[in-house]
Motif scaffolding. Structure first.
Motif, PDB file in Angstrom:
ATOM      1  N   ASN A  31      -0.746  -1.574  -6.848  1.00  0.00           N
ATOM      2  CA  ASN A  31      -1.748  -0.808  -6.114  1.00  0.00           C
ATOM      3  C   ASN A  31      -1.240   0.591  -5.781  1.00  0.00           C
ATOM      4  OD1 ASN A  31      -3.678  -2.867  -6.118  1.00  0.00           O
ATOM      5  ND2 ASN A  31      -2.901  -3.755  -4.234  1.00  0.00           N
ATOM      6  N   VAL A  32       0.021   0.716  -5.383  1.00  0.00           N
ATOM      7  CA  VAL A  32       0.602   2.033  -5.093  1.00  0.00           C
ATOM      8  C   VAL A  32       0.524   2.918  -6.329  1.00  0.00           C
ATOM      9  CG1 VAL A  32       2.767   3.270  -4.633  1.00  0.00           C
ATOM     10  CG2 VAL A  32       2.127   1.336  -3.201  1.00  0.00           C
ATOM     11  N   SER A  33       0.870   2.364  -7.477  1.00  0.00           N
ATOM     12  CA  SER A  33       0.907   3.179  -8.696  1.00  0.00           C
ATOM     13  C   SER A  33      -0.478   3.638  -9.141  1.00  0.00           C
ATOM     14  CB  SER A  33       1.603   2.419  -9.833  1.00  0.00           C
ATOM     15  OG  SER A  33       0.813   1.328 -10.247  1.00  0.00           O
ATOM     16  N   ASN A  34      -1.533   2.990  -8.652  1.00  0.00           N
ATOM     17  CA  ASN A  34      -2.894   3.372  -9.024  1.00  0.00           C
ATOM     18  C   ASN A  34      -3.564   4.292  -8.006  1.00  0.00           C
ATOM     19  OD1 ASN A  34      -2.951   1.843 -11.410  1.00  0.00           O
ATOM     20  ND2 ASN A  34      -3.385  -0.001 -10.250  1.00  0.00           N
ATOM     21  N   LEU A  35      -2.863   4.667  -6.972  1.00  0.00           N
ATOM     22  CA  LEU A  35      -3.444   5.473  -5.902  1.00  0.00           C
ATOM     23  C   LEU A  35      -2.841   6.869  -5.864  1.00  0.00           C
ATOM     24  CD1 LEU A  35      -3.386   2.748  -3.113  1.00  0.00           C
ATOM     25  CD2 LEU A  35      -5.416   3.650  -4.250  1.00  0.00           C
ATOM     26  N   VAL A  36      -3.555   7.762  -5.215  1.00  0.00           N
ATOM     27  CA  VAL A  36      -3.085   9.129  -5.016  1.00  0.00           C
ATOM     28  C   VAL A  36      -3.195   9.428  -3.527  1.00  0.00           C
ATOM     29  CG1 VAL A  36      -3.539  11.558  -5.523  1.00  0.00           C
ATOM     30  CG2 VAL A  36      -3.859   9.834  -7.299  1.00  0.00           C
ATOM     31  N   GLY A  37      -2.227  10.134  -2.993  1.00  0.00           N
ATOM     32  CA  GLY A  37      -2.277  10.515  -1.584  1.00  0.00           C
ATOM     33  C   GLY A  37      -0.890  10.766  -1.057  1.00  0.00           C
ATOM     34  N   ARG A  44      -0.873   2.583   3.289  1.00  0.00           N
ATOM     35  CA  ARG A  44      -2.043   1.998   3.966  1.00  0.00           C
ATOM     36  C   ARG A  44      -3.053   1.480   2.941  1.00  0.00           C
ATOM     37  NH1 ARG A  44      -6.690   4.379   4.645  1.00  0.00           N
ATOM     38  NH2 ARG A  44      -5.842   6.470   4.470  1.00  0.00           N
ATOM     39  N   LYS A  45      -3.384   2.297   1.950  1.00  0.00           N
ATOM     40  CA  LYS A  45      -4.378   1.915   0.941  1.00  0.00           C
ATOM     41  C   LYS A  45      -3.884   0.750   0.079  1.00  0.00           C
ATOM     42  CE  LYS A  45      -6.304   6.567   0.550  1.00  0.00           C
ATOM     43  NZ  LYS A  45      -6.361   7.760  -0.323  1.00  0.00           N
ATOM     44  N   ALA A  46      -2.624   0.799  -0.308  1.00  0.00           N
ATOM     45  CA  ALA A  46      -2.072  -0.277  -1.138  1.00  0.00           C
ATOM     46  C   ALA A  46      -2.030  -1.589  -0.365  1.00  0.00           C
ATOM     47  CB  ALA A  46      -0.685   0.092  -1.644  1.00  0.00           C
ATOM     48  N   HIS A  47      -1.666  -1.521   0.912  1.00  0.00           N
ATOM     49  CA  HIS A  47      -1.618  -2.729   1.740  1.00  0.00           C
ATOM     50  C   HIS A  47      -3.017  -3.314   1.879  1.00  0.00           C
ATOM     51  CE1 HIS A  47      -0.176  -4.747   5.723  1.00  0.00           C
ATOM     52  NE2 HIS A  47      -0.121  -5.580   4.716  1.00  0.00           N
ATOM     53  N   ALA A  48      -4.007  -2.464   2.119  1.00  0.00           N
ATOM     54  CA  ALA A  48      -5.391  -2.928   2.266  1.00  0.00           C
ATOM     55  C   ALA A  48      -5.929  -3.529   0.967  1.00  0.00           C
ATOM     56  CB  ALA A  48      -6.282  -1.777   2.722  1.00  0.00           C
ATOM     57  N   LEU A 104       5.767  -5.700   5.341  1.00  0.00           N
ATOM     58  CA  LEU A 104       4.316  -5.690   5.238  1.00  0.00           C
ATOM     59  C   LEU A 104       3.928  -7.093   4.817  1.00  0.00           C
ATOM     60  CD1 LEU A 104       3.428  -2.345   3.448  1.00  0.00           C
ATOM     61  CD2 LEU A 104       3.506  -2.855   5.884  1.00  0.00           C
ATOM     62  N   SER A 105       2.789  -7.559   5.291  1.00  0.00           N
ATOM     63  CA  SER A 105       2.433  -8.950   5.053  1.00  0.00           C
ATOM     64  C   SER A 105       0.935  -9.113   4.901  1.00  0.00           C
ATOM     65  CB  SER A 105       2.933  -9.791   6.230  1.00  0.00           C
ATOM     66  OG  SER A 105       2.473 -11.114   6.129  1.00  0.00           O
ATOM     67  N   SER A 106       0.574 -10.218   4.291  1.00  0.00           N
ATOM     68  CA  SER A 106      -0.833 -10.600   4.222  1.00  0.00           C
ATOM     69  C   SER A 106      -1.278 -11.199   5.548  1.00  0.00           C
ATOM     70  CB  SER A 106      -1.044 -11.613   3.089  1.00  0.00           C
ATOM     71  OG  SER A 106      -0.230 -12.764   3.289  1.00  0.00           O
ATOM     72  N   GLU A 107      -0.349 -11.513   6.420  1.00  0.00           N
ATOM     73  CA  GLU A 107      -0.647 -12.147   7.696  1.00  0.00           C
ATOM     74  C   GLU A 107      -0.889 -11.096   8.781  1.00  0.00           C
ATOM     75  OE1 GLU A 107      -0.908 -15.624   7.733  1.00  0.00           O
ATOM     76  OE2 GLU A 107      -0.709 -15.143   5.622  1.00  0.00           O
ATOM     77  N   LEU A 114       1.622   1.639   9.810  1.00  0.00           N
ATOM     78  CA  LEU A 114       1.925   2.386  11.029  1.00  0.00           C
ATOM     79  C   LEU A 114       3.378   2.196  11.464  1.00  0.00           C
ATOM     80  CD1 LEU A 114      -1.346   1.698  13.033  1.00  0.00           C
ATOM     81  CD2 LEU A 114      -0.679   3.840  11.894  1.00  0.00           C
ATOM     82  N   ASP A 115       4.015   1.120  10.997  1.00  0.00           N
ATOM     83  CA  ASP A 115       5.419   0.870  11.320  1.00  0.00           C
ATOM     84  C   ASP A 115       6.376   1.570  10.364  1.00  0.00           C
ATOM     85  OD1 ASP A 115       5.158  -1.073  13.567  1.00  0.00           O
ATOM     86  OD2 ASP A 115       4.099  -2.235  12.036  1.00  0.00           O
ATOM     87  N   ALA A 116       5.833   2.206   9.349  1.00  0.00           N
ATOM     88  CA  ALA A 116       6.687   2.874   8.353  1.00  0.00           C
ATOM     89  C   ALA A 116       7.428   4.050   8.963  1.00  0.00           C
ATOM     90  CB  ALA A 116       5.849   3.370   7.171  1.00  0.00           C
ATOM     91  N   MET A 117       8.680   4.202   8.550  1.00  0.00           N
ATOM     92  CA  MET A 117       9.439   5.410   8.887  1.00  0.00           C
ATOM     93  C   MET A 117       9.045   6.447   7.861  1.00  0.00           C
ATOM     94  SD  MET A 117      13.187   3.861   9.771  1.00  0.00           S
ATOM     95  CE  MET A 117      13.869   5.470  10.097  1.00  0.00           C
ATOM     96  N   VAL A 118       8.474   7.547   8.330  1.00  0.00           N
ATOM     97  CA  VAL A 118       7.990   8.602   7.410  1.00  0.00           C
ATOM     98  C   VAL A 118       8.839   9.828   7.586  1.00  0.00           C
ATOM     99  CG1 VAL A 118       6.010  10.018   6.779  1.00  0.00           C
ATOM    100  CG2 VAL A 118       5.658   7.680   7.572  1.00  0.00           C
TER     101      VAL A 118
END
Length: 118
Positions: A31-37, A44-48, A104-107, A114-118
């Motif tokens: 999913n990450v590899s198919n997204l731009v941003g 966020r988008k890949a997790h969703a 990151l989890s499905s649960e 939001l917990d990511a260190m950026v």
């Protein structure tokens, strides 16, 4: 249930439920590899978009055209930037305690972008 029990639960639940632990991270990174941003919106988008059951530590890095490196990391994945044989930058692990990284989890009780260190 205290937080430490929830983390322990995560580490053991997938094997007990016959869940292939490789499915969630494989789907997430696809999913990450198919997204731009930017790095945070990618996470966020890949997790969703990830529907597999499971959890994973993740790191996403974007090298921009101007040479800026942007990184988002959840867990104990590591990235080092080296220049002329010297480490000039290193990410720091995120752990609840030793050998129990953020994931990151499905649960619902897991970490999010939001917990990511950026």
């Amino acid at each position: 249930m205290p937080m430490d029990d929830e983390i322990f639960f995560f580490k053991n639940i997938w094997a007990e439920q016959n869940v292939d632990p490789s499915l969630f991270p494989k789907e997430f990174m696809a999913n990450v590899s198919n997204l731009v941003g930017d790095e945070e919106s990618l996470m966020r988008k890949a997790h969703a978009a990830t529907s597999s059951i499971g959890s994973a530590t993740v790191i996403a890095a974007i090298l921009e055209r101007n040479g800026s490196l942007k990184i988002a990391s959840v867990g104990d994945r590591g990235l080092r930037v080296m220049r002329e044989g010297q480490i000039i930058f290193s990410t720091s692990p995120q752990e609840h305690y030793f050998d129990c990284p953020y994931q990151l989890s499905s649960e619902v009780v897991g970490q999010t972008y939001l917990d990511a260190m950026v």
